[in-house]
Design an enzyme around this catalytic site. Structure first.
Site, PDB file in Angstrom:
ATOM      1  N   GLU A 140      69.469  73.652  65.828  1.00  0.00           N
ATOM      2  CA  GLU A 140      70.058  75.001  65.788  1.00  0.00           C
ATOM      3  C   GLU A 140      69.333  75.852  66.814  1.00  0.00           C
ATOM      4  O   GLU A 140      68.111  75.777  66.937  1.00  0.00           O
ATOM      5  CB  GLU A 140      69.866  75.593  64.377  1.00  0.00           C
ATOM      6  CG  GLU A 140      70.201  77.068  64.294  1.00  0.00           C
ATOM      7  CD  GLU A 140      69.952  77.669  62.895  1.00  0.00           C
ATOM      8  OE1 GLU A 140      69.845  76.914  61.913  1.00  0.00           O
ATOM      9  OE2 GLU A 140      69.860  78.908  62.811  1.00  0.00           O
ATOM     10  N   GLU A 145      69.556  87.185  66.718  1.00  0.00           N
ATOM     11  CA  GLU A 145      69.598  87.280  65.261  1.00  0.00           C
ATOM     12  C   GLU A 145      68.715  88.441  64.835  1.00  0.00           C
ATOM     13  O   GLU A 145      67.561  88.541  65.241  1.00  0.00           O
ATOM     14  CB  GLU A 145      69.093  85.981  64.624  1.00  0.00           C
ATOM     15  CG  GLU A 145      69.024  86.053  63.119  1.00  0.00           C
ATOM     16  CD  GLU A 145      69.035  84.699  62.472  1.00  0.00           C
ATOM     17  OE1 GLU A 145      68.282  83.834  62.935  1.00  0.00           O
ATOM     18  OE2 GLU A 145      69.793  84.505  61.502  1.00  0.00           O
TER      19      GLU A 145
END
Ligand code: NAG
Ligand code: NAG
Ligand code: NAG
Ligand code: NAG
Ligand code: NAG
Ligand code: NAG
Ligand code: NAG
Ligand code: NAG
Length: 381
Positions: A140, A145
């Site tokens: 990932e 974020e």
């Protein structure tokens, strides 16, 4: 007799004789304006493993509810519903959007993400990220974020055991960001990931009030490199047809192959753009209380808490480096064309169904498929 210049020219001359040249990139996917939603799939349903208090809408619903639209500035809006009251509905999931690219990207691809506003606010958890088909086995990458009222973006990787970020001693020589953690292994520190925090106005209120900026990710055989450029400091070649990261200076975050062999840990990645609420990261009391007060889920029913929960995106572009091998892909793959016939980004079949797990995580598309088959629609905590 050799000056540095003469030596430099000699190296360039030798390089061209041997056919070595700087990487050049060609556009593979260009999401902007009326074409922004091309080659994305809307994930529809609850936020399965993140336990976020959202209900991801279909494309038709999202368009009807004005959760996705092109604004008058020509930027694309992707937002959380801020008109519906969830009071009196104990199972309320606030309508939101989760997009998965129909294609995957890999080493040889450069990704550019230009935004003027990122979603923020207490309980809000947006991300521009990617994952392989099986989590965490296929890796990932979190490019952008942030949660709640945090001022900074965090870039990170999440992998199986054996992929790390170089330690603090070498951080300042390879990147400008602030190293938070070095082990990308999902079992270390509750899947914290190997995080590089992005200095400056990289997220939240400050990102928006300073006009936003561009996140870039260049993945090649040397490693995975990410940059954040505030609006006023975007390299002039970046928004053109031929961006060249060689001139962009030290990246904000660097994950060199020497400490994380991406060929082993990071398989072809599906791009994901989503906004969830509370759940396993924004909603954890120890995280929530860092920038907000009260209890995360208490905020969900009130529509006005979500007035800033939107992406305003100028473009997302995926480039393919000339002369690199294309990623392997399934039978439905369409290889992104480049002038040399070798692209990095490849199209795959629908990959809807990706979900995220503890903190920044996600797990296998297959697992979701199985869960849905057996009719398990609600994971309670
Ligand atoms: C969508 O994918 C097709 C096939 O790869 C490509 O030709 C087209 O340019 C893509 N659209 C966008 C907006 O990137
Ligand atoms: C990919 O995205 C488009 C939107 O452009 C969608 O209509 C299409 O069904 C998707 N294709 C696949 C193979 O999932
Ligand atoms: C790196 O150094 C900084 C400054 O001393 C410190 O705050 C940070 O915790 C260190 N990070 C790691 C991963 O050791
Ligand atoms: C890490 O991944 C493994 C699967 O390889 C999974 O069983 C475990 O729950 C994950 N741990 C965390 C903290 O996400
Ligand atoms: C991407 O599309 C926009 C809008 O059509 C266009 O102005 C721009 O030149 C394109 N960029 C590339 C690199 O193809
Ligand atoms: C990979 O990208 C980095 C950062 O842009 C660059 O410094 C490096 O030379 C590139 N490596 C290759 C093999 O292209
Ligand atoms: C919802 O948020 C948008 C900004 O994203 C704002 O323009 C609009 O006024 C808000 N709607 C309501 C009903 O408050
Ligand atoms: C299938 C799967 O990966 N489930 C994960 C969901 O998230 C929890 C943590 O909240 C993990 O323990 C599970 O492994």
């Amino acid at each position: 007799m050799f000056t540095l210049d003469a030596l430099g020219l000699g190296v360039v001359a030798l390089a061209s004789i041997r056919g070595v040249q700087a990487a050049s990139f060609e556009i593979a996917f260009n999401h902007s304006g009326e074409n922004f939603l091309d080659n994305w799939t809307f994930y529809n349903g609850i936020d399965t493993n993140n336990t976020g208090n959202v209900l991801f809408q279909t494309q038709q619903q999202a368009q009807q509810e004005q959760l996705t639209f092109l604004n008058s500035a020509g930027n694309f809006i992707i937002k959380v519903d801020n008109t519906t009251s969830g009071a009196n509905d104990p199972n309320f999931g606030r309508p939101s959007v989760k997009l998965l690219s129909n294609y995957t990207f890999t080493a040889g691809n450069l990704i550019l993400f230009d935004a003027v506003h990122l979603p923020f606010g207490c309980s809000v958890w947006p991300a521009f990220w990617s994952q392989g088909p099986v989590w965490p086995d296929d890796g990932e990458i979190d490019i952008m974020e942030g949660v709640n009222m945090a001022p900074q973006n965090e870039i990170s990787l999440h992998t199986l055991d054996g992929c790390t970020h170089p330690d603090n001693a070498s951080s300042s020589s390879i990147e400008t960001g602030d190293l938070i953690s070095t082990d990308c292994f999902n079992q270390t520190n509750g899947n914290q990931g190997c995080i590089v925090e992005v200095p400056g106005n990289s997220y939240g209120q400050n990102f928006a009030s300073s006009g936003g900026g561009v996140y870039a990710l260049n993945w090649n055989t040397s490693g995975i490199y990410a940059w954040f450029f505030p609006r006023g400091s975007i390299p002039s070649d970046l928004p053109t047809d031929s961006p060249n990261p060689d001139g962009w200076g030290l990246p904000t975050a660097a994950y060199p192959t020497s400490s994380c062999n991406a060929a082993e840990f990071i398989k072809p990645q599906t791009l994901i753009l989503d906004i969830t609420i509370c759940g396993n990261f924004a909603g954890i009391p120890s995280v929530f209380s860092q920038t907000c007060s009260g209890t995360c889920t208490d905020l969900v029913p009130t529509a006005s808490n979500y007035d800033n929960a939107y992406f305003e995106i100028s473009y997302i572009r995926v480039f393919a480096q000339s002369g690199t091998a294309a990623a392997s892909s399934d039978s439905s793959a369409v290889v992104a064309a480049t002038s040399t016939g070798a692209g990095g980004a490849t199209s795959t079949g629908s990959s809807s169904g990706a979900v995220r797990g503890w903190s920044l995580t996600s797990y296998s598309l297959f697992a979701v498929f199985v869960l849905e088959l057996v009719g398990v629609f609600f994971l309670t905590r």
